[in-house]
Design a protein around this motif. Sequence first.
Motif, PDB file in Angstrom:
ATOM      1  N   SER A  99       0.869  -1.171   0.000  1.00  0.00           N
ATOM      2  CA  SER A  99       0.000   0.000   0.000  1.00  0.00           C
ATOM      3  C   SER A  99       0.908   1.224   0.000  1.00  0.00           C
ATOM      4  N   LEU A 100       0.997   1.871  -1.150  1.00  0.00           N
ATOM      5  CA  LEU A 100       1.943   2.981  -1.326  1.00  0.00           C
ATOM      6  C   LEU A 100       1.233   4.248  -1.771  1.00  0.00           C
ATOM      7  N   ARG A 101       1.755   5.368  -1.317  1.00  0.00           N
ATOM      8  CA  ARG A 101       1.379   6.688  -1.831  1.00  0.00           C
ATOM      9  C   ARG A 101       2.534   7.095  -2.724  1.00  0.00           C
ATOM     10  N   LEU A 102       2.294   7.220  -4.014  1.00  0.00           N
ATOM     11  CA  LEU A 102       3.324   7.565  -4.997  1.00  0.00           C
ATOM     12  C   LEU A 102       3.154   9.022  -5.399  1.00  0.00           C
ATOM     13  N   THR A 103       4.249   9.768  -5.376  1.00  0.00           N
ATOM     14  CA  THR A 103       4.200  11.197  -5.693  1.00  0.00           C
ATOM     15  C   THR A 103       5.312  11.548  -6.666  1.00  0.00           C
ATOM     16  N   LEU A 104       4.968  12.342  -7.668  1.00  0.00           N
ATOM     17  CA  LEU A 104       5.936  12.896  -8.611  1.00  0.00           C
ATOM     18  C   LEU A 104       5.938  14.406  -8.474  1.00  0.00           C
ATOM     19  N   THR A 105       7.128  14.972  -8.324  1.00  0.00           N
ATOM     20  CA  THR A 105       7.282  16.422  -8.223  1.00  0.00           C
ATOM     21  C   THR A 105       8.278  16.867  -9.289  1.00  0.00           C
ATOM     22  N   VAL A 124      -0.752   9.394  -6.577  1.00  0.00           N
ATOM     23  CA  VAL A 124      -1.721   8.307  -6.692  1.00  0.00           C
ATOM     24  C   VAL A 124      -1.455   7.321  -5.567  1.00  0.00           C
ATOM     25  N   THR A 125      -2.373   6.391  -5.382  1.00  0.00           N
ATOM     26  CA  THR A 125      -2.153   5.300  -4.441  1.00  0.00           C
ATOM     27  C   THR A 125      -2.049   4.004  -5.235  1.00  0.00           C
ATOM     28  N   LEU A 126      -1.251   3.091  -4.714  1.00  0.00           N
ATOM     29  CA  LEU A 126      -1.075   1.783  -5.340  1.00  0.00           C
ATOM     30  C   LEU A 126      -1.215   0.722  -4.267  1.00  0.00           C
ATOM     31  N   GLN A 127      -2.092  -0.219  -4.511  1.00  0.00           N
ATOM     32  CA  GLN A 127      -2.262  -1.341  -3.594  1.00  0.00           C
ATOM     33  C   GLN A 127      -2.093  -2.634  -4.368  1.00  0.00           C
ATOM     34  N   GLY A 176      -6.338   0.859  -5.713  1.00  0.00           N
ATOM     35  CA  GLY A 176      -5.822   2.212  -5.565  1.00  0.00           C
ATOM     36  C   GLY A 176      -6.185   3.050  -6.774  1.00  0.00           C
ATOM     37  N   SER A 177      -5.634   4.270  -6.825  1.00  0.00           N
ATOM     38  CA  SER A 177      -5.951   5.186  -7.923  1.00  0.00           C
ATOM     39  C   SER A 177      -4.912   5.151  -9.044  1.00  0.00           C
ATOM     40  N   HIS A 178      -3.934   4.264  -8.973  1.00  0.00           N
ATOM     41  CA  HIS A 178      -2.911   4.129 -10.023  1.00  0.00           C
ATOM     42  C   HIS A 178      -3.587   3.635 -11.303  1.00  0.00           C
ATOM     43  N   PRO A 179      -3.337   4.299 -12.451  1.00  0.00           N
ATOM     44  CA  PRO A 179      -4.019   3.907 -13.684  1.00  0.00           C
ATOM     45  C   PRO A 179      -3.617   2.532 -14.226  1.00  0.00           C
ATOM     46  N   ALA A 198      10.750  11.327  -7.603  1.00  0.00           N
ATOM     47  CA  ALA A 198       9.787  10.248  -7.383  1.00  0.00           C
ATOM     48  C   ALA A 198       9.847   9.839  -5.913  1.00  0.00           C
ATOM     49  N   ARG A 199       8.661   9.743  -5.298  1.00  0.00           N
ATOM     50  CA  ARG A 199       8.578   9.335  -3.884  1.00  0.00           C
ATOM     51  C   ARG A 199       7.555   8.220  -3.728  1.00  0.00           C
ATOM     52  N   ALA A 200       7.859   7.289  -2.836  1.00  0.00           N
ATOM     53  CA  ALA A 200       6.926   6.223  -2.461  1.00  0.00           C
ATOM     54  C   ALA A 200       6.979   6.102  -0.943  1.00  0.00           C
ATOM     55  N   GLU A 201       5.828   6.199  -0.325  1.00  0.00           N
ATOM     56  CA  GLU A 201       5.706   6.081   1.142  1.00  0.00           C
ATOM     57  C   GLU A 201       4.624   5.064   1.448  1.00  0.00           C
TER      58      GLU A 201
END
Length: 141
Positions: free
Chosen positions: A44-50, A62-65, A71-74, A108-111
């Motif tokens: 269960s990750l929160r992925l962020t691009l800045t 987005v979120t990835l599960q 999650g909301s990852h396409p 790129a971040r994943a938490e």
Amino acid sequence: MPHLAARALAGTALAAGAFTGAALPGTASAEPAAASAQPAPGTSLRLTLTYPGRNTSGTRSVTLQCAPTGGSHPSAARACAELAASHGAIDRSPDGRICLAVYAPVVARAEGRLRGAPVSFRTRYGNDCVMRSRTGSVFDF
């Protein structure tokens, strides 16, 4: 005397149940449900691009599960499959695509949790192409 013998047998049976972890009929078990009844640890990750070099607010999340996929990852199913194939590695060797040498940095971040373990990933790439060549579908959103 017959009651003494019955108590001794009952005490022996209770002690045997304590060593085996088995509950005797008619007794309550102090043990929680078996570990096999709990779901396997998932992702269960929160992925962020800045995009720090852009003048506009360029942050996307987005979120990835995984297990179960959601999650909301396409492209959640593909991203989960790639994470499984890489044994949970988010950043890996480049996939061989040709990327232009245009500097347009992306962070790129994943938490969250990756395969049940806490993860805090942050890496800066020279551009989107380089990032995707190293992370596959994970940050493709």
